[in-house]
Write a protein that holds these residues in place. Structure first.
Motif, mmCIF file in Angstrom:
data_model
loop_
_atom_site.group_PDB
_atom_site.id
_atom_site.type_symbol
_atom_site.label_atom_id
_atom_site.label_comp_id
_atom_site.label_asym_id
_atom_site.label_seq_id
_atom_site.Cartn_x
_atom_site.Cartn_y
_atom_site.Cartn_z
ATOM 1 N N ALA A 22 0.953 -1.240 -0.125
ATOM 2 C CA ALA A 22 -0.027 -0.013 0.096
ATOM 3 C C ALA A 22 0.937 1.192 0.088
ATOM 4 C CB ALA A 22 -0.832 -0.057 1.196
ATOM 5 N N LEU A 23 2.129 1.182 0.179
ATOM 6 C CA LEU A 23 3.109 2.331 0.189
ATOM 7 C C LEU A 23 3.419 2.985 -1.220
ATOM 8 C CD1 LEU A 23 5.278 1.594 3.327
ATOM 9 C CD2 LEU A 23 3.550 3.190 3.301
ATOM 10 N N ILE A 24 3.222 1.806 -2.125
ATOM 11 C CA ILE A 24 3.700 2.045 -3.513
ATOM 12 C C ILE A 24 3.171 3.408 -3.934
ATOM 13 C CG2 ILE A 24 3.574 1.278 -5.933
ATOM 14 C CD1 ILE A 24 3.815 -1.512 -4.603
ATOM 15 N N PHE B 192 3.926 9.520 -5.427
ATOM 16 C CA PHE B 192 3.267 10.669 -5.425
ATOM 17 C C PHE B 192 4.573 11.609 -4.774
ATOM 18 C CE2 PHE B 192 -0.867 9.198 -5.670
ATOM 19 C CZ PHE B 192 -1.461 9.869 -6.814
ATOM 20 N N ILE B 193 5.228 11.044 -3.685
ATOM 21 C CA ILE B 193 6.483 11.809 -3.105
ATOM 22 C C ILE B 193 7.455 12.108 -4.240
ATOM 23 C CG2 ILE B 193 8.163 11.941 -1.457
ATOM 24 C CD1 ILE B 193 5.586 12.571 -0.220
ATOM 25 N N GLY C 125 8.617 15.601 -5.714
ATOM 26 C CA GLY C 125 9.923 16.144 -5.563
ATOM 27 C C GLY C 125 10.397 16.485 -7.094
ATOM 28 N N THR C 126 10.137 15.976 -7.959
ATOM 29 C CA THR C 126 10.424 16.086 -9.445
ATOM 30 C C THR C 126 9.944 17.348 -9.994
ATOM 31 O OG1 THR C 126 10.972 13.800 -9.619
ATOM 32 C CG2 THR C 126 10.577 15.051 -11.650
#
Length: 82
Positions: free
Chosen positions: A14-16, A21-22, A26-27
């Motif tokens: 579930a952390l994928i 998104f993080i 950042g990009t």
């Protein structure tokens, strides 16, 4: 660090989306800062050859990131010549 992130995503799939998104945020922030550094008229990279570069911007030059419904080819100069 990358090995730790991969290990966490294997244990908790579930952390994928969180990592995606993080990474995208950042990009996007890095690309926006790069855009400001390269195309903003407030930043001068060559002060020796062009110290007052903002005086050379014409009324038809777009220097803002995004404007809605503005056609720069039809703008007229509203100030005096220096």
């Amino acid at each position: 660090m990358l090995r730790q992130i991969i290990g966490q995503t294997k244990e908790h799939p579930a952390l994928i989306p969180f990592f995606l998104f993080i990474g995208a945020g950042g990009t996007g922030a890095a690309m926006y800062v790069l855009h400001l550094a390269l195309f903003n008229p407030d930043i001068s990279w060559d002060r020796k050859n062009n110290p007052e570069f903002w005086n050379k911007l014409g009324p038809n030059d777009q220097y803002k990131f995004y404007l809605v419904n503005v056609d720069y080819s039809k703008l007229k100069k509203g100030g005096p010549d220096f």
